[in-house]
Every structure is written in C-alpha cells, then in structure tokens.
Design a protein around this motif. Sequence first.
Motif, PDB file in Angstrom:
ATOM      1  N   ARG A 341     -18.979  -6.355 -31.152  1.00 20.61           N
ATOM      2  CA  ARG A 341     -17.566  -6.617 -31.451  1.00 20.61           C
ATOM      3  C   ARG A 341     -16.772  -6.963 -30.188  1.00 20.61           C
ATOM      4  O   ARG A 341     -15.707  -7.580 -30.277  1.00 20.61           O
ATOM      5  CB  ARG A 341     -16.945  -5.380 -32.111  1.00 20.61           C
ATOM      6  CG  ARG A 341     -17.407  -5.155 -33.521  1.00 20.61           C
ATOM      7  CD  ARG A 341     -16.778  -6.164 -34.488  1.00 20.61           C
ATOM      8  NE  ARG A 341     -17.375  -6.077 -35.804  1.00 20.61           N
ATOM      9  CZ  ARG A 341     -18.412  -6.800 -36.214  1.00 20.61           C
ATOM     10  NH1 ARG A 341     -18.975  -7.661 -35.390  1.00 20.61           N
ATOM     11  NH2 ARG A 341     -18.895  -6.677 -37.423  1.00 20.61           N
ATOM     12  N   TYR A 342     -17.274  -6.537 -29.091  1.00 27.07           N
ATOM     13  CA  TYR A 342     -16.488  -6.759 -27.885  1.00 27.07           C
ATOM     14  C   TYR A 342     -17.425  -6.735 -26.682  1.00 27.07           C
ATOM     15  O   TYR A 342     -17.851  -5.670 -26.236  1.00 27.07           O
ATOM     16  CB  TYR A 342     -15.443  -5.655 -27.742  1.00 27.07           C
ATOM     17  CG  TYR A 342     -14.448  -5.882 -26.633  1.00 27.07           C
ATOM     18  CD1 TYR A 342     -13.325  -6.681 -26.844  1.00 27.07           C
ATOM     19  CD2 TYR A 342     -14.609  -5.272 -25.397  1.00 27.07           C
ATOM     20  CE1 TYR A 342     -12.396  -6.868 -25.821  1.00 27.07           C
ATOM     21  CE2 TYR A 342     -13.684  -5.467 -24.373  1.00 27.07           C
ATOM     22  CZ  TYR A 342     -12.587  -6.267 -24.597  1.00 27.07           C
ATOM     23  OH  TYR A 342     -11.674  -6.457 -23.601  1.00 27.07           O
ATOM     24  N   ILE A 350     -16.120 -11.453 -25.941  1.00 26.77           N
ATOM     25  CA  ILE A 350     -16.867 -12.123 -27.015  1.00 26.77           C
ATOM     26  C   ILE A 350     -17.211 -11.128 -28.119  1.00 26.77           C
ATOM     27  O   ILE A 350     -17.596  -9.983 -27.853  1.00 26.77           O
ATOM     28  CB  ILE A 350     -18.167 -12.744 -26.452  1.00 26.77           C
ATOM     29  CG1 ILE A 350     -17.830 -13.765 -25.367  1.00 26.77           C
ATOM     30  CG2 ILE A 350     -19.009 -13.393 -27.548  1.00 26.77           C
ATOM     31  CD1 ILE A 350     -19.010 -14.204 -24.530  1.00 26.77           C
ATOM     32  N   SER A 351     -17.089 -11.611 -29.357  1.00 29.85           N
ATOM     33  CA  SER A 351     -17.558 -10.806 -30.489  1.00 29.85           C
ATOM     34  C   SER A 351     -18.452 -11.688 -31.345  1.00 29.85           C
ATOM     35  O   SER A 351     -18.399 -12.924 -31.260  1.00 29.85           O
ATOM     36  CB  SER A 351     -16.383 -10.284 -31.312  1.00 29.85           C
ATOM     37  OG  SER A 351     -15.755 -11.352 -31.987  1.00 29.85           O
TER      38      SER A 351
ATOM     39  N   GLU B  29      -8.788 -13.067 -32.608  1.00 29.19           N
ATOM     40  CA  GLU B  29     -10.163 -13.155 -33.135  1.00 29.19           C
ATOM     41  C   GLU B  29     -11.094 -12.083 -32.593  1.00 29.19           C
ATOM     42  O   GLU B  29     -12.091 -11.750 -33.228  1.00 29.19           O
ATOM     43  CB  GLU B  29     -10.744 -14.537 -32.818  1.00 29.19           C
ATOM     44  CG  GLU B  29     -10.062 -15.640 -33.610  1.00 29.19           C
ATOM     45  CD  GLU B  29     -10.584 -17.013 -33.276  1.00 29.19           C
ATOM     46  OE1 GLU B  29     -10.274 -17.957 -34.016  1.00 29.19           O
ATOM     47  OE2 GLU B  29     -11.302 -17.160 -32.258  1.00 29.19           O
ATOM     48  N   VAL B  30     -10.772 -11.579 -31.409  1.00 20.84           N
ATOM     49  CA  VAL B  30     -11.708 -10.618 -30.799  1.00 20.84           C
ATOM     50  C   VAL B  30     -11.082  -9.240 -30.606  1.00 20.84           C
ATOM     51  O   VAL B  30     -11.613  -8.233 -31.080  1.00 20.84           O
ATOM     52  CB  VAL B  30     -12.240 -11.152 -29.440  1.00 20.84           C
ATOM     53  CG1 VAL B  30     -13.197 -10.141 -28.807  1.00 20.84           C
ATOM     54  CG2 VAL B  30     -12.917 -12.495 -29.622  1.00 20.84           C
ATOM     55  N   PRO B  33      -9.433  -7.414 -33.917  1.00 21.79           N
ATOM     56  CA  PRO B  33     -10.524  -6.949 -34.798  1.00 21.79           C
ATOM     57  C   PRO B  33     -11.340  -5.816 -34.162  1.00 21.79           C
ATOM     58  O   PRO B  33     -11.766  -4.887 -34.843  1.00 21.79           O
ATOM     59  CB  PRO B  33     -11.392  -8.197 -34.982  1.00 21.79           C
ATOM     60  CG  PRO B  33     -10.456  -9.331 -34.802  1.00 21.79           C
ATOM     61  CD  PRO B  33      -9.484  -8.882 -33.750  1.00 21.79           C
ATOM     62  N   TYR B  34     -11.524  -5.888 -32.851  1.00 22.91           N
ATOM     63  CA  TYR B  34     -12.268  -4.834 -32.146  1.00 22.91           C
ATOM     64  C   TYR B  34     -11.532  -3.500 -32.250  1.00 22.91           C
ATOM     65  O   TYR B  34     -12.123  -2.450 -32.498  1.00 22.91           O
ATOM     66  CB  TYR B  34     -12.461  -5.242 -30.683  1.00 22.91           C
ATOM     67  CG  TYR B  34     -13.109  -4.179 -29.838  1.00 22.91           C
ATOM     68  CD1 TYR B  34     -14.422  -3.772 -30.070  1.00 22.91           C
ATOM     69  CD2 TYR B  34     -12.415  -3.587 -28.791  1.00 22.91           C
ATOM     70  CE1 TYR B  34     -15.013  -2.802 -29.291  1.00 22.91           C
ATOM     71  CE2 TYR B  34     -13.004  -2.608 -28.011  1.00 22.91           C
ATOM     72  CZ  TYR B  34     -14.308  -2.210 -28.265  1.00 22.91           C
ATOM     73  OH  TYR B  34     -14.888  -1.244 -27.503  1.00 22.91           O
ATOM     74  N   THR B  37     -12.045  -2.120 -35.667  1.00 19.87           N
ATOM     75  CA  THR B  37     -13.410  -1.586 -35.854  1.00 19.87           C
ATOM     76  C   THR B  37     -13.564  -0.232 -35.156  1.00 19.87           C
ATOM     77  O   THR B  37     -14.097   0.726 -35.731  1.00 19.87           O
ATOM     78  CB  THR B  37     -14.443  -2.582 -35.282  1.00 19.87           C
ATOM     79  OG1 THR B  37     -14.171  -3.854 -35.824  1.00 19.87           O
ATOM     80  CG2 THR B  37     -15.861  -2.181 -35.621  1.00 19.87           C
ATOM     81  N   GLU B  38     -13.123  -0.186 -33.919  1.00 17.14           N
ATOM     82  CA  GLU B  38     -13.283   1.056 -33.149  1.00 17.14           C
ATOM     83  C   GLU B  38     -12.525   2.197 -33.803  1.00 17.14           C
ATOM     84  O   GLU B  38     -13.009   3.328 -33.883  1.00 17.14           O
ATOM     85  CB  GLU B  38     -12.777   0.839 -31.712  1.00 17.14           C
ATOM     86  CG  GLU B  38     -13.699   0.009 -30.863  1.00 17.14           C
ATOM     87  CD  GLU B  38     -15.069   0.647 -30.691  1.00 17.14           C
ATOM     88  OE1 GLU B  38     -15.156   1.759 -30.146  1.00 17.14           O
ATOM     89  OE2 GLU B  38     -16.072   0.021 -31.137  1.00 17.14           O
TER      90      GLU B  38
END
Lengths: 379, 566
Positions: A341-342, A350-351, B29-30, B33-34, B37-38
């Motif tokens: 995801r990261y 980048i994911s 986009e990154v 969303p990260y 998720t976390e």
Amino acid sequence: MILKKRLIFLLVSFITILTGCSNPEINEINIGFIGPLSTRATDLGIAPSQAMQLAVEKYNSSKTENQPTINLFIEDDKWEKQLALPAYEKLRKEHNIDIVFISNTDGTIEIQDKIMEDGVIAINPLNNDKLLSSLNKNTFKIAKSTEEAHKALGIRLIELGLKKTLILHYPNDFMTIGGNAMKDILTENGIENKLIEVAKNQTDFIEILKNAKEEETEAYVFLGYRDFGFAMKQARDLGIEAPFFGSTTLLDSVFFSNSEGAIIGTECTFFTPLDGNYILASEFLNDYKKRFDYTPFSIWPPMQAFDAMNIVLNEVKMVNEDKNKDETLENWLRNRLFKVRYYQGVCGNISITEDGSSRGIYFSLYKVESDGKLIKIKR
Amino acid sequence: MSFFLLTSNKVYNSNLPLDSQNRLNGILEVELPYLKTELFLLSENLEENDEIALKSPEIIELTNELIELGNNINTLLILKDDYTDSAKMQTAVTLVDEDISRKHEQLNTSLLLLKINYGNLLEDYQNEVAQNLKSLSNIILITGILGILFGIAIAYLVIKSISKPINALNTAALRVSSGDYDAGITLDGKDELASLGASFNIMTSSLRSNFELIKSNNEEIKEQEERIRKVIEASPSALILMDSKKKISLINAQTEKLFEFSRQELIGEPAEKLIPSRLLNKETVVNDIFSSKNRIDTLGIEQNFYGLTKNNGEVPIEVRLSFIEIHEQDMILASIVDITERKHQEAEIKKYVEQLKSKNKELEQFSYITSHDLQEPLRTVLSFIDLIQEDYSDKLDEELNVYLKYISDASNRMSSLIKSLLDYSRIGHKGDLKSIDCNILLEGVTADLKYKIDKSQAEISFNELPTVEGFNLELRLLFQNLITNAIKFRKKTDKPKIDISFEDKRSHWQFNIADNGIGIRDEFQDKIFVIFQRLHNREEYDGTGIGLSHCKKNCRITRWGNLGNI
C-alpha cells in the motif's frame, strides 16, 4: 543413572520433533529479467537490468541469515515480442526462475499463459496500462501509467491551442495505447487528429509528412523510437515548422543523431528525480554511477526498474518468516504484492492496486534542449 | 494539510504546475488510501470499545469523502478552458471552500484526537509493558534463584550418588596399587558404576593371576640368567661385552685370567685398556661393526694381534667381534682366545717345513750329483767291455763271452737307470710357465712316437683339448710317458687304443687318458709311482720302472695336481 539417560533421550527427541516440524527454508530464489539489451530501445533494457542488479546486490549484501539469496539472470529480447517466450523458456529451463521481470508490453502478453502454467510471478517494471491490467492475476505493473503519460501530452497540445494533430506511432502495444490515449483526449476536446501506425523498421516518412503538411497540420506527435529521428529530420527538411511531440522514449542519443538535431524543442512526458523522491533518487543515481561507472542517458527506466525490484525484494525477504509451509511461493508472493500500500521508492510513494497495477509514479512534461538534455516545462 | 493546499491551489490557479497535480494525485491515489488501510488494520486489532477503534470508521469515512471530493475537482478542472467555465468554477470553489474545507477540518480534528488517544494509549501500553516487564523480571529472578537452588540440590544428590561409588573404587584402587590384589568392591544396582565395580573386581582378579604369572616367569628368567651366566663363565674364550662407547659392561672369568685384571677393574672401563697402544688403530673394526650392525669381524686371524695384560705384558690373541642388540642398545661381544700355544706350534711347524725343504733340496742335489758322477765310471766300464768284446771275443771262451755279455747288459741297464735318475732329478729345474695348446702338444707327441705307434698299430684319439698353463717340456714328457706306457703295456691280442679326453671341473681341467692295455691291479695303484718300481720282469716288458715317477713329478712341478688311477 538409567533414569537420567531416559530423560536426556526424551529431551533430545522433543527438540528433534520440534525442529523437524519447522518450515523448510527457502535459501535461494532465482529471478529473471527479459529486456532489450541490443537492436532497439536498449535504454529500456540495459540500464534497467543494471538497476535491478544493483538492487539485488544491495539486498544480498545486507540480508539476514534466514532471508533467501537472490540470483538475477538476464536475457535479451531485442524488443521483439516473438523473442519473449523463448527467453522466458530459457530462464525457466536453465535457472528455474520463480519471478520474471519483463519490460516489453507485447512480450508480457506473450508469456501470460506460460507464467500461469509454471506458477511464475511476472512484473513489468516499465509499462502500466489497462490492457496489461486485464491479463492474469500473476502479472504486476510497477511503473507509470501509459495512458496518463500520454494523456498529459494531449492536454499539453490542447492548452497550446493546436487544432490539428498528426500522431505517428510505432506498431507495439505501448505506443498504440499511448496514441489512443492521446487521440481520446484530443477528440473529446474537439481537436482534429489523425493516428497512423508506421511500419516496424520504417525510416522514410516523407509521404506521410507531405500529406500532413498539405493538410496544415499544426502539431506532429512521434510515439516511438530512434527511427522517428529520421521522420523529424524529414519533416524539417520539408519545411514543416509545427511543434513536435514525443513519448517517454525520446532521450536516446541515436534518436538525436538520426534527427540531426531536428528533435530539439520536442516536448514529451518524462520522469526525473525531481518528479520522484529526490533524495532517494539522487542516492540511487550516485550508487549506480559508482557501480557501473556511468549515468544512464534516460533515467526513468532504471529508476522504475530499481523500485519494482526493491518492492519485490522487500516482500521476498519475508518468505521464511511469513510463508506457510502448505502455501506455494507463487500464491504467497502474489498475495503479498497485492497488499503493498505504501512503498517509499526513488520514483515516489508507490502502492499496488487490486488489478496488479501500481499508483504513485507520475510523469511530467519536458522539452528536448540538446542531445541528452531535457528541461522541465512550466505551464 | 498538503491536500487542502493543493486542491485550493488547483481551483484558484489555472496554471497549476504538473508537479503539483502529480503530488495531488499521489495523495489521492496512494497516501489517503494508505491512511485508510492502516487505520482499518489498526482498529481490527483493537478492542471494539477502544477510543481509536470507535473513531476509525469516522476517519475512514472522512478520508473516502475527501478522496472523492479531490477526484471531483480533478475531473472538473483538467484544461485551462475549464477555468473559464463559470459553472465548473462555481462547483469547484464550493467543493473546496465548503466541502473539502469542512471535511478536511473534521479529518484534521479527528486525526489530532486520534493522535492524542494514540499517544495516551501508547503511553499506557508502554507503562503496562514496563510494569509487566518489572513483574516478569521479578518472577524470572525468583524462579531463577529457586531454579539454581533446586539445581544445586539435584547436582549435590547426583554428585553424591556418583562420588560414593567412585570413592569406594578409589580406595580399592589404592589397595590394589599397594599390592593388595584381594581388594574387592561391592556396588549395588544396575547402573554404570555398579558395572564399573564388577569390572574392577574382574580387573583385580586378573591382576592377581597376572602378577602370579609374572612372578613365576621372573623365577624362570632368573634361572635362565643363571644358566647363561654359568655358560659365559665356563666359556674357554674370554668374553667381553661392550657398549656403543666401547665401555666394558660384562666379562667372564676367562677374561680375568687372560688379562690379569679383576672384574671390578674392568667393568665400566674402556676396552682400549686391553689393547697395546700401537694396535689401537685396529679399533676401527669395532666402529665398523657398530655402523653396519649384524656384521661379524675378526682380529688376529690374518695378522698378529695382542692383548695387554695388567702387567703391560702382551698376549697373542684372536678376537671375534659380533654385533648384538640388548634392550634396544647396540653392543659388541668380543670372544677372545689366547693363541700363545698355537703361535708356538705354528713356529715349530714352520721350522720343520723349512728343514724338510732343505733336506729335499739336498737329496735332489745328491741324486743329481750321484747319477751324474756314476755315469762316468760306468761309461768307462762299458767302453772297456766293448773293447774286450770287439778285440778279444775270439780269444775268450764261450762261457767268458756270455759273462761279458751279462756284464755289458747289466752295465747298460745301470746306465739307463742312472740316466733315468738324472732325468728325474732334472725335472723342474728350468723353464717358464707358458700357455700351451694341448692339441698342438699332442700332435707333436704323436709325431715323435710315430714309429712306435705305427709298429704297434695303436689308435690314438682325442677331441678338441683346452689351452692350459704349464711347462712345455714337462707336459710333453707327461703325455709321452703315458702314451708310451699304454703302447708298451698292451695286451698281446689287441691293438692298443688310447683315448685322451678332458672334463671342465670349473676350478680345473681333468684329463683322462684311457687305454685297453693290461691295466694295474688296485693293490699296486700307489706302488707304480715309486721310482724304479716294476710290476713285471724285464723279459716280459722292458724299461727302467721310472716312467710313472716322472709323470707324477711332472704333475707336481707343473702344478697339475695329482695323477689319478692308472
């Protein structure tokens, strides 16, 4: 005394059973890379292979004892999709690879069935488009978005107020997808455009260019490789003064020499350390120069390849800790990659998404100033 | 914060650099969303009523809304022309100023609270962990101490259970070492120590029987030693045993007697003490024997060698030196014989031989002189007999003539005997040893005897004969005499046949002269070589009876050894 002996025997047996139940360790993983090392688009093969080699060397030198050793084996496909499968077969036969990196979009499609059959994970470290994302679950794309890169070029054309565009593209998936992305945005915004696919080894574009000139074309887009250098020269020789645009592959010294300087001023989408994580990218380029004694001409392919390899290595190093003994390496690695995801790489953060494509690598607009030198375009 | 600034900038700045747009895309986009998720994964691992777990859905929802709003802005404003579209701009401004601003504020507040909660939670957790660690360390400490005490107790019991039988074994071993082989040990149980105790008992029993065996062997060895000592002492030779430094380590009584030293005076002394200083260089023989080992050498056999007595007297001795190894030490055994008596006898014999030689010479000289001097009066007698027979035969009566004839015949015979005797005495007086081809020699002999051979029709055969060393004349006479004898002593009925052959006996040649004559009976085999000895009367076979004596002497002179059977 006999009682003591029995106790020791029981203890040893217990330890033996306990250790015997542990997962068999994976000590080595072989990775292959298929890319153009000769003939055409070598900037998409040689430097990326070296960047991956650098990543593997760094990993192997710093890995812990229970992390597997990585071996990288490289094969040349001459940027021909027909050579992708034989190269893959060779890597499988000779080195029994579990992971393959392949930079050619057509080649990636060629080996699709085979990687599923063999249980091999494929990574395209240069291209990332919707077509590739529609393929099988074992294929990952850790790269810039082909469509986005070309869409940005289309937007640039629109903003410059150029009303009639000729788009010539090389006959492969990447350039075709890029051309169509441009065509779509231009068409959506009412810009007249013509998309022409040229022949693979075509060097004479005079006829096409003559026609375009007669049709008062205001912008010429060359989505392809070094042979389009001849087209640029031929265009200027025909008296065409309209601006030129190109894809991500312009920064090739042969391209420049073929154009005899006509390439200067051509705008394109490109990627430099300024577009990614500048600190990490600069460190990478220093290491690269120290290791291979030169700085690559076109730097985005090795930067992307470096990140792609590191993302895989970052997961693979956990194999002996995380993988269940009943789980195949293929399934385990695929699931791990889907959960990225990261990742803070040289190209940025980048994911990886559900369809195996990556997000976080964004190209910018540049202009060719001289041989091997680009300058960033400010809007 | 970046997200709000970038979206605001995008809305209010139509020349938003592509870098900023890319950065905004990265957040949408990154990064966002990260975050989602976390947060989701974190809340999954927390208890349901946890503050963070309770807040998480709200934050995730806000994040989703912001992502959607950001995407809306991106979709609305793509080209510069979009900024000129008032409707689009109105919507975009509203999105930024109201929705994004508000949601962003809420998200920031929630994140701040989350951060505070997280901080508190982290602090509580750290405190709890620290407390747990402290408790754990106490437990570990107490458990450790108890474990150590328990370990010591177990170790003590184990050591005691092992040391007790070991001590018993030790005591028994000490008794055995002091010679008490009856020392036994009794250890209960079936463990290794009990087994060791049983083995120990077997060992002591075995030691006892071995010791008895050694004792009996020692006695036997002592007896053997005594026997050997007596043999050495009784040896007629003086025996001296010396080490590699030539120091005397053993002697016998004969040595004491020979050298007049007592045993104490010689043991440990150098062997040179018993050798006159002028002969000390002979000692190299001793060194040679040590260096070559197993070699046996002698002193005093071919050359005179002497021993030195206590009174500096010299005794002629013969020494036989032998190398022997005793207890891995190199030694030399000298066996010494006093040869004083033998030397004396040898001198006597030598004297007699010399006397005999002188007598023989005198005898030969006498024979020569006698035979030579006798010839002269005999010749006178014969001359006068001839004169009488020639001048007075007709004047004498028949009976006197017969008498004269007898006197003439007897005188001739005597002359012949004296001549033979002279020839015999002359044999070996001159000539040199030469290489003689026996084939040529025999051809000469047969040529000389051609008349006799033809007359008697004798057949003489010989094959290829060897070339030998000898005196030409003597050999010639030898063959001549033997062939003549063979012709002379033939059977009346047969033609004489003489076969001459030889055999190679490696060290010498053996010549065989065989004939078909009358032969010689065994009892006369020795007699026939005596000078003037005859086996037949003169009427039957003429001759002087000295031929074979000549042959024998020829053989001796030419060093041809002996004449065999005739």
